[in-house]
Motif scaffolding. Structure first.
Motif: not given
Lengths: 230, 443
Positions: B30-33, B365-378
């Motif tokens: 969560x922190x990383x994302x 790794x999980x944070x990066x994946x989550x961040x990409x998903x959030x970025x696409x959604x945003x």
């Protein structure tokens, strides 16, 4: 094999400002030859466990020197002593000191892992050792699934797996019944004869003391006798 | 002890406390994302603005406005510019100071006219959609929108256009203009009288469409020779529709150019050429000047957002510290046994540091994946929400969030550093465990 010269040790007790010194060993000197079984006997509080801990490097002596295999180990730092222990010493403890979350196989394999031996060689050596102690059918068992005697055999296998020239044993039969105790003592004598391993055994059990080529008696931190146990 | 075995150890240990390790990994993820998503906003807006700027202008162009004494740029100055190191070409243009009327076969258009130096235009990389550049004095090139701006010469102009303000399809000029000769009508004033003259111009090329949809290129690009003819007719520089007596008699070489652009050979040379021009007391402007300021601003913004994101990872590191401290306490007897049989303090420390780093790495790794998903959604959802909320269309190409590889590297490095730091103290504690106390289960 082992030279102990003028070895003394005292523990410091109390809090800062009110410290007292308690002497547990005083001017101990003796020599252990390679291939000997030497037993150290004495009453509780005589300092025999402290002596073994000093030789093992678990505590540092206040005074005197310890020479093992021509190396002045009493001057080693913690890392040097750890490496020395791994290479030259095996340990048998009264309450086995097996890692509960590891199987018998994994416990025996541990010194090999620490030494960086390849997985294939480790497997072969561990299986051989399991056979040697008669536990080849218990390799996947956790310590809690083994009897006291079996656990001590795993502990011995772990001590022997790197074929050290010296084995230090602290009350090795203390947690065993008399039948298992006999088996174990016989096994120690076999190992001594077949492999020429030197044993230094701490005990207050006469039967254990009886297997020694020589017995050192401690009383109140002093060496009072050295000779054949009678 | 081999690294492979150390990893095996770590995995065994982690399996013992799956839930605790999972929660710690989750906090780190969560922190990383949070860090990546937060900083990605600055990266996204920066990218959008830069691409917007680049679409408007060519990045290696330096516009020279004039000398610092207020003098315009003449051929003499241009000769100097061409000598500068790192200059590929110097384009110069003089505008015809009146809208000429171009006509052919009952169609006409009022179009701005500019005299360009075609050899330098070629060197600067000007591209034509079709045709070629002029070779004869009366040959011209027209802008991409010149043809669509042609309207019937007769009729009511109000009826020419449709609802969108474009010329009705049936009234548009339908034909190939390449090779066609148009009549160019130029006016001049002579006292109170205004007279016109027609010049024949042959269209030999059509420019490529401008980069931006809204840009309208209706220009007619003529040769210097034709401009000379026009000036000779009007008697004014730039064929201005003014009384010739108000102008001093100057030679064509002394008339300054209306627009001079120095084209640097590459992006790296832009700064160097700008500095040389500045040294020679010329006022110049390039997109690089503007981008430097903007980049500084965005770098500060990115650093600020990364710093805020790092705080989130620092909070997660408290979890890692806690997990590792508990792991050391729980495993104290095992550590004691390992030390007794010959594990060096270095190995013990490495095992615990690897464990905390491993937690950090999985979290990252999980944070990066989550961040990409959030970025696409945003990027997909936010414009829709903003359009619905404010009833206003978002600019085309606007990117709210962008995650470049650099941001991933920064996030992973921060994550790893923080997790290693948070694992240091517990790892050191593990090395300090007393063998005898540990084996007696006194810890």
């Amino acid at each position: 094999m082992i030279d102990i010269n003028q070895l003394s040790h005292h523990f410091t007790l109390g809090k800062k400002g009110d410290l007292t010194s308690l002497s547990v060993l005083e001017n101990i000197s003796f020599h252990v030859r390679a291939g000997e079984i030497v037993t150290i006997v004495g009453r509780s509080g005589s300092g025999k466990s402290t002596l073994l801990n000093l030789i093992s490097g678990f505590i540092r002596p206040t005074q005197g020197e310890i020479i093992i295999q021509d190396q002045k180990v009493s001057e080693f730092d913690e890392s040097e002593f750890a490496a020395f222990r791994l290479q030259h010493m095996g340990f048998i403890f009264q309450n086995f000191q097996l890692i509960p979350s590891m199987t018998a196989f994994q416990n025996i394999e541990l010194p090999l892992i620490l030494k960086g031996i390849s997985e294939q060689a480790r497997k072969k050596m561990t299986i051989e050792m399991l056979k040697k102690v008669g536990l080849e059918n218990f390799s996947g068992h956790y310590p809690s699934e083994l009897s006291g005697g079996q656990q001590q055999r795993v502990s011995i296998a772990r001590a022997l797996v790197l074929e050290p020239p010296l084995i230090l044993a602290d009350e090795p039969t203390g947690s065993l019944d008399s039948e298992t105790e006999e088996d174990l003592l016989r096994f120690i004598q076999e190992l001594n004869k077949e492999m020429g391993i030197t044993f230094l055994i701490i005990t207050h059990d006469d039967e254990v003391a009886g297997i020694g080529h020589r017995t050192i008696t401690l009383a109140d931190g002093k060496m009072v006798e050295s000779g054949v146990f009678s | 002890m081999k690294i492979k075995d150390q990893f095996r150890f770590i995995l065994q240990n982690m399996k013992k406390n799956k839930i605790r390790v999972f929660m710690t990994v989750l906090a780190t993820a969560m922190g990383c994302a949070f860090l990546i998503v937060l900083a990605s906003v600055a990266f996204g807006l920066h990218d959008s603005i830069v691409s917007d700027m680049l679409e408007n202008r060519t990045i290696n162009e330096i516009e020279v406005v004039g000398s610092e004494e207020g003098q315009g740029i003449t051929d003499q100055d241009i000769a100097k510019f061409e000598e500068l190191e790192g200059v590929r070409a110097v384009t110069r243009q003089k505008f015809v100071q009146q809208d000429a009327v171009y006509s052919i076969d009952g169609f006409e258009a009022n179009a701005p006219t500019v005299a360009a130096h075609f050899p330098s235009e070629i060197a600067s990389g000007v591209e034509l959609a079709e045709g070629r550049l002029p070779e004869a004095p009366n040959e011209v090139v027209v802008g991409h929108h010149f043809i669509p701006s042609l309207t019937p010469a007769e009729g009511n102009p109000d009826e020419f256009y449709n609802e969108e303000g474009l010329i009705k399809e049936e009234l548009q000029f339908d034909g190939d203009v390449i090779g066609q000769t148009f009549t160019m009508e130029i006016a001049k004033t002579d006292g109170d009288q205004e007279t016109t003259q027609e010049f024949d111009v042959k269209i030999v090329g059509v420019m490529k469409a401008p980069g931006r949809e809204w840009e309208w290129d209706q220009y007619v690009y003529i040769t210097d020779d034709l401009l000379g003819e026009l000036e000779a007719f009007t008697g004014t520089p730039g064929a201005a529709l003014m009384d010739p007596s108000t102008f001093e008699d100057v030679s064509a070489e002394e008339v300054p150019y209306d627009q001079v652009t120095v084209i640097a050979s590459d992006l790296e040379s832009v700064k160097n050429v700008s500095e040389q021009l500045e040294d020679q007391q010329y006022m110049s402007y390039s997109i690089v000047n503007e981008m430097e300021q903007m980049n500084t601003l965005f770098t500060i913004a990115k650093a600020g957002l990364i710093f805020i994101g790092t705080i989130a990872i620092l909070i997660a590191s408290i979890g890692i510290y806690n997990t590792m401290t508990m792991a050391v306490t729980e495993r104290a007897p095992d550590i004691g046994i390992m030390k007794a049989i010959g594990a060096s303090p270095k190995v013990i420390k490495r095992i615990f540091l690897l464990e905390s780093s491993y937690i950090g790495l999985i979290g990252a790794a999980i944070g990066i994946a989550a961040a990409y998903v959030i970025s696409i959604l945003v990027n997909f959802g936010l414009p829709l929400i903003l359009e619905a909320a404010f009833n206003e269309e978002m600019p085309a190409g606007l990117q709210f969030s962008s995650i470049p590889p650099l941001l991933i590297v920064i996030a992973v490095v921060i994550c790893l550093l923080v997790t290693i730091l948070s694992g240091l103290r517990p790892a050191k504690r593990a090395t300090e465990i007393d063998v005898l106390k540990a084996m007696r289960r006194e810890i």
